[in-house]
Design a protein around this motif. Structure first.
Motif, PDB file in Angstrom:
ATOM      1  N   GLY A 381       6.399   1.817 -83.101  1.00 35.38           N
ATOM      2  CA  GLY A 381       6.589   0.669 -84.069  1.00 35.38           C
ATOM      3  C   GLY A 381       6.580  -0.715 -83.769  1.00 35.38           C
ATOM      4  N   PHE A 382       6.949  -1.112 -82.459  1.00 33.95           N
ATOM      5  CA  PHE A 382       7.036  -2.402 -82.130  1.00 33.95           C
ATOM      6  C   PHE A 382       5.304  -2.736 -81.777  1.00 33.95           C
ATOM      7  N   PHE A 383       4.747  -2.139 -80.994  1.00 38.53           N
ATOM      8  CA  PHE A 383       3.453  -2.464 -80.617  1.00 38.53           C
ATOM      9  C   PHE A 383       2.471  -2.202 -81.717  1.00 38.53           C
ATOM     10  N   THR A 384       2.701  -1.375 -82.651  1.00 37.72           N
ATOM     11  CA  THR A 384       1.584  -1.327 -83.868  1.00 37.72           C
ATOM     12  C   THR A 384       1.930  -2.603 -84.566  1.00 37.72           C
ATOM     13  N   ALA A 385       3.126  -2.958 -84.818  1.00 39.70           N
ATOM     14  CA  ALA A 385       3.394  -4.202 -85.595  1.00 39.70           C
ATOM     15  C   ALA A 385       2.567  -5.656 -84.827  1.00 39.70           C
ATOM     16  N   ARG A 386       2.637  -5.316 -83.577  1.00 41.46           N
ATOM     17  CA  ARG A 386       2.270  -6.433 -82.845  1.00 41.46           C
ATOM     18  C   ARG A 386       0.497  -6.618 -82.965  1.00 41.46           C
ATOM     19  N   LEU A 387       0.150  -5.469 -82.916  1.00 43.67           N
ATOM     20  CA  LEU A 387      -1.441  -5.251 -83.112  1.00 43.67           C
ATOM     21  C   LEU A 387      -1.932  -5.839 -84.486  1.00 43.67           C
ATOM     22  N   ILE A 388      -1.051  -5.552 -85.650  1.00 46.02           N
ATOM     23  CA  ILE A 388      -1.365  -5.886 -86.955  1.00 46.02           C
ATOM     24  C   ILE A 388      -1.172  -7.632 -87.139  1.00 46.02           C
ATOM     25  N   THR A 393       8.574 -11.892 -87.193  1.00 45.42           N
ATOM     26  CA  THR A 393       8.657 -11.049 -88.360  1.00 45.42           C
ATOM     27  C   THR A 393       8.253  -9.467 -88.495  1.00 45.42           C
ATOM     28  N   ALA A 394       6.529  -9.748 -88.346  1.00 41.32           N
ATOM     29  CA  ALA A 394       6.267  -8.395 -88.004  1.00 41.32           C
ATOM     30  C   ALA A 394       6.599  -7.443 -87.104  1.00 41.32           C
ATOM     31  N   ALA A 395       7.064  -7.985 -85.787  1.00 45.10           N
ATOM     32  CA  ALA A 395       7.807  -7.106 -84.789  1.00 45.10           C
ATOM     33  C   ALA A 395       9.088  -6.484 -85.255  1.00 45.10           C
ATOM     34  N   LEU A 396       9.780  -7.433 -85.979  1.00 42.51           N
ATOM     35  CA  LEU A 396      11.071  -6.992 -86.333  1.00 42.51           C
ATOM     36  C   LEU A 396      10.861  -5.681 -87.430  1.00 42.51           C
ATOM     37  N   TRP A 397      10.073  -5.985 -88.350  1.00 44.05           N
ATOM     38  CA  TRP A 397       9.798  -5.123 -89.458  1.00 44.05           C
ATOM     39  C   TRP A 397       9.070  -3.630 -88.772  1.00 44.05           C
ATOM     40  N   GLY A 398       8.255  -3.989 -87.633  1.00 39.52           N
ATOM     41  CA  GLY A 398       7.818  -2.473 -87.011  1.00 39.52           C
ATOM     42  C   GLY A 398       8.881  -1.783 -86.282  1.00 39.52           C
ATOM     43  N   PHE A 399       9.842  -2.402 -85.800  1.00 43.30           N
ATOM     44  CA  PHE A 399      11.222  -1.892 -85.135  1.00 43.30           C
ATOM     45  C   PHE A 399      12.105  -1.330 -86.210  1.00 43.30           C
ATOM     46  N   SER A 400      12.354  -2.179 -87.175  1.00 44.26           N
ATOM     47  CA  SER A 400      13.337  -1.740 -88.245  1.00 44.26           C
ATOM     48  C   SER A 400      12.652  -0.438 -89.085  1.00 44.26           C
TER      49      SER A 400
END
Length: 424
Positions: A381-388, A393-400
């Motif tokens: 979730g974290f690294f997928t959000a970082r790729l996008i 905010t994106a990293a937090l949403w990926g984690f959440s």
């Protein structure tokens, strides 16, 4: 079967007793935190506290190898006191082990977090581990006796001393050291209170303790050591890993924002979760019929879900400008972080409150597997959000989102396990 009344049942009364103490114990930190934030401690100070607690939790969460859980289910007072003794022996060994880790790696840890002075205070870690272990053993001892007022009072003692010391040391400009010592001393005085209550009420049970029986009870309850302990350890590891991910990508201050937002959110979620889960464990330990257990589980899951939705809505209604006005501009990201974290915490609140159901069903082995998948899901979730998107905010949403998926799964898989068990 007659519908269970939550409002009038002994279960509800016990939850209310624990909840009252928890609420009282959280009112002071909730009121003190804005003062500590605005006048005495910076986000980086809370960041160090958050990291320190996460490191401590790696050891303290398994200080007794979860043998404290076994105290509640013992049918005789002799077995219960020997199980408690076994748990304390294990806590002593874990304290020594954590001390060894600190001695060997304190400089490396300080360099990693770019806090040279932190090495001087890492000796507090093994003390923290022992104090938490002691508190856990005695809390579950009084849980078995259904002395929920004693457990509730210990929470009040803990936070009263902790917050008073944080304020005093903050006034003396002790930076993050004040936060560390405040938390530690809270557990110290709580432990002293529980020891005092034990010696006052149950001193005679000490005569029943033997090393042989305590060792035998560890073997008899080995499922807690073999399956529950690794599961809890993985969850503690997840907390440390995700904090380090955010620190490495967004700086030390983000750990402070995460830690403070979690503190505020725990006032709404954590208090009830801890209070509810202890009484829930005591109740489900007495249920034999699976259909009755399923009824209890579903009913309380629905009630907890309604409460979680109410808290989540309230968090989203708080304006960011009000927070900045009260705390200062350096906390301007706090509400954004808190709102995103609140999404998964609201689901985790339901799951955690009912988590003892897996122990009651003897499903520790499956939960260990699920917890390993949980760790993998967090990383994805974290690294997928970082790729996008490389934003915070994106990293937090990926984690959440990854957290939300896991805890929803944990809630519903319990229903499957209950239905599959003909008798519990």
């Amino acid at each position: 079967m007659k519908r269970i009344s939550f409002k009038k049942s002994p279960f509800a009364q016990n939850v209310f007793i624990l909840l009252t103490g928890s609420l009282i114990s959280q009112v002071l930190p909730f009121l003190m935190l804005p003062i500590l934030q605005k006048y005495f401690y910076k986000p980086a100070d809370f960041g160090i506290l958050t990291v320190f607690i996460s490191m401590c939790e790696i050891f303290s969460s398994i200080a007794c190898l979860k043998m404290e859980f076994a105290i509640v289910v013992q049918r005789t007072i002799r077995n219960a006191i020997n199980t408690a003794f076994a748990a304390m022996k294990i806590a002593g060994f874990m304290t020594l082990f954590s001390l060894l880790i600190v001695v060997l790696f304190k400089n490396q840890l300080s360099e990693y977090y770019n806090e040279p002075k932190l090495a001087n205070y890492l000796f507090l870690l093994p003390i923290y581990v022992f104090l938490v272990g002691t508190n856990d053993v005695l809390s579950y001892w009084f849980n078995r006796k259904k002395k929920f007022k004693t457990i509730s009072s210990s929470k009040v003692v803990q936070t009263s001393f902790a917050e008073t010391l944080k304020l005093t040391l903050g006034y003396l400009r002790a930076n993050y050291v004040g936060l560390l010592l405040g938390r530690l001393m809270g557990f110290f005085f709580s432990g002293c209170y529980l020891v005092w209550k034990f010696m006052k009420e149950d001193r005679r049970t000490l005569q029943l303790i033997t090393h042989k029986e305590s060792n035998q009870l560890v073997k008899a309850n080995k499922q807690y050591v073999i399956f529950t302990t690794p599961s809890v350890f993985v969850n503690s590891l997840i907390n440390l890993i995700y904090l380090n991910l955010f620190i490495s990508h967004f700086g030390k201050d983000i750990a402070g924002l995460l830690g403070v937002s979690m503190t505020y959110l725990s006032a709404g979620f954590g208090v009830i979760s801890v209070s509810f889960s202890q009484v829930f464990f005591s109740k489900v330990s007495e249920i034999i019929e699976s259909h009755h257990l399923l009824q209890v589980y579903k009913q309380f899951a629905k009630q907890l879900a309604l409460f979680a939705l109410g808290i989540l809505a309230l968090i989203y209604l708080i304006p960011t400008k009000l927070v900045v006005y009260l705390l200062g501009n350096e906390w301007n990201q706090l509400m954004e972080v808190a709102r995103i974290m609140a999404v998964w915490l609201s689901i985790s609140f339901i799951s955690s409150s009912l988590s003892f159901i897996y122990i009651r069903l003897g499903r520790q082995k499956e939960m260990l597997l699920f917890d390993c998948l949980h760790l993998l899901l967090i990383l994805i979730g974290f690294f997928t959000a970082r790729l996008i998107d490389t934003s915070l905010t994106a990293a937090l949403w990926g984690f959440s989102i990854s957290q939300s998926v896991y805890y929803l799964f944990a809630i519903f898989i319990a229903i499957y396990f209950i239905k599959k068990s003909k008798q519990v």
